[in-house]
Design a protein around this motif. Sequence first.
Motif, short mmCIF file in Angstrom:
data_model
loop_
_atom_site.label_atom_id
_atom_site.label_comp_id
_atom_site.label_asym_id
_atom_site.label_seq_id
_atom_site.Cartn_x
_atom_site.Cartn_y
_atom_site.Cartn_z
N UNK A 1 28.62 41.17 82.66
CA UNK A 1 27.91 41.77 83.79
C UNK A 1 28.07 40.91 85.05
N UNK A 2 27.90 41.54 86.19
CA UNK A 2 27.95 40.87 87.50
C UNK A 2 29.31 40.22 87.78
N UNK A 3 30.36 40.83 87.28
CA UNK A 3 31.69 40.30 87.57
C UNK A 3 32.13 40.54 89.00
N UNK A 4 31.27 41.17 89.78
CA UNK A 4 31.56 41.33 91.21
C UNK A 4 31.51 40.00 91.95
N UNK A 5 30.87 39.00 91.35
CA UNK A 5 30.74 37.69 92.00
C UNK A 5 31.16 36.60 91.03
N UNK A 6 31.46 35.39 91.52
CA UNK A 6 31.81 34.27 90.64
C UNK A 6 30.69 33.96 89.67
N UNK A 7 31.04 33.31 88.57
CA UNK A 7 30.10 33.07 87.48
C UNK A 7 28.81 32.43 87.93
N UNK A 8 28.89 31.37 88.73
CA UNK A 8 27.70 30.64 89.12
C UNK A 8 26.77 31.44 90.03
N UNK A 9 27.25 32.52 90.60
CA UNK A 9 26.40 33.37 91.44
C UNK A 9 25.73 34.48 90.64
N UNK A 10 26.11 34.63 89.37
CA UNK A 10 25.59 35.74 88.56
C UNK A 10 24.15 35.50 88.12
N UNK A 11 23.74 34.24 88.02
CA UNK A 11 22.37 33.94 87.61
C UNK A 11 21.37 34.52 88.60
N UNK B 1 15.63 41.51 87.73
CA UNK B 1 14.50 41.53 86.83
C UNK B 1 14.72 40.93 85.45
N UNK B 2 15.90 40.40 85.20
CA UNK B 2 16.14 39.75 83.91
C UNK B 2 15.47 38.37 83.89
N UNK B 3 14.95 38.00 82.73
CA UNK B 3 14.35 36.67 82.58
C UNK B 3 15.16 35.79 81.65
N UNK B 4 16.19 36.35 81.04
CA UNK B 4 17.07 35.59 80.17
C UNK B 4 18.52 35.95 80.43
N UNK B 5 19.41 35.02 80.08
CA UNK B 5 20.84 35.28 80.19
C UNK B 5 21.54 34.74 78.94
N UNK B 6 22.70 35.32 78.69
CA UNK B 6 23.61 34.84 77.67
C UNK B 6 25.02 34.97 78.25
N UNK C 1 24.93 24.35 85.22
CA UNK C 1 24.38 25.61 84.73
C UNK C 1 22.86 25.53 84.65
N UNK C 2 22.36 24.40 84.19
CA UNK C 2 20.91 24.22 84.10
C UNK C 2 20.25 24.37 85.48
N UNK C 3 20.91 23.90 86.51
CA UNK C 3 20.38 24.06 87.86
C UNK C 3 20.19 25.54 88.19
N UNK C 4 21.17 26.35 87.82
CA UNK C 4 21.08 27.78 88.08
C UNK C 4 19.95 28.43 87.29
N UNK C 5 19.78 28.01 86.05
CA UNK C 5 18.68 28.53 85.24
C UNK C 5 17.34 28.19 85.88
#
Length: 263
Positions: free
Chosen positions: A11-21, A28-33, A45-49
Motif C-alpha cells: 500500500x501507499x506505493x505512490x510515495x517512498x517507503x519512509x513517507x508511507x507511515x 486512520x491506521x494504528x498499525x503497520x506491517x 523506522x522507529x522514528x516514523x512509528x
Amino acid sequence: MPRFAANLSMMYNEVPFMERFARAAADGFVGVEYLFPYDFEAEKIKEQLNENGLCQALFNAPPGDWAKGERGIASLPGREKEFRASIEKALHYAKVLDCKTIHIMSGNRVPLMLRDHQLSILKNNIALACDMALQGGVTIVLEPINLRSMPEYFLNRQDEAQAIVRELNRTNLAVQFDFFHCQIGEGDVTTRLMRDLPTIGHIQIASVPERHEPDAGELNYPWIFEKLDQIGYGGWVGCEYIPAGETSAGLGWFAPWKAGQKR
C-alpha cells in the motif's frame, strides 16, 4: 473490533517507503506491517512509528536472495548458519521496533529432495528461531502460501503449518492465516479459521482472485470481520493487498472500522 495494519510494502506505493507511515496514520491506521525492513536502519523506522503513533504489527525475517527467486531459507539444506544470522538480524529489528511477531518464510521446494527431509530441516530451524526469540517475547509465525502465487513454495496448507506448531510445541510459535492464500489454495476459509483459531498468531486479507481491496471478489469480508469479533480474535489483521488505484481513494471498505481502531 478488528485492528487493521496497513501493509506498507503493497500500500501507499505512490510515495517512498519512509513517507508511507504518515500516509497510513492519516488514513486512520494504528498499525503497520511490511515484508522486509532491512534496507533501512531500524532506528529510522522507529522514528516514523513514533512520530505517527503507529504500532509495528509484523515483518518478515530475511528471505535469502529475493532477486534470484529465493523465498526464505528455513527449509534449505546447508544454510543453517545463514539462517541463524538472519534470525539474529530480525530480532534486532524487532527489539528496536517493539515488534512482537516475525514471519519466517519456509523457502521453495528443493528439487530431488524428499519432502520429509526438507520438512525436518524446516522444523529444526523453526525450533531454533523460537528459542532465540523467546527471551524477547517475540512470536514466530509460519504462513502457508498458495501455489498459484508461488508455484515452488514449500509450505502450502493450513494443516501442514498447524502440524509443525503442534509437533514443536513452542509457546511462541503460531500460524499466519492469510485469507487470500487460503481461499485460493484450499477454500472453506471460515471452517479452517474456526478449527485453528487457538494457534493463529496473525491474519492477512485481500480480495480474491485479484488481491485488491477487500470490498470486492468472492470473499464477504464484512461478514468475516464480524465473525472475527464474535470468536474473540484479538490480533492484528494485516491489509496485504495491492490497491486497484490510489491507496487512500480505495479505503472506502475501511470507513466502518476506522473510528474504533486502537493500538
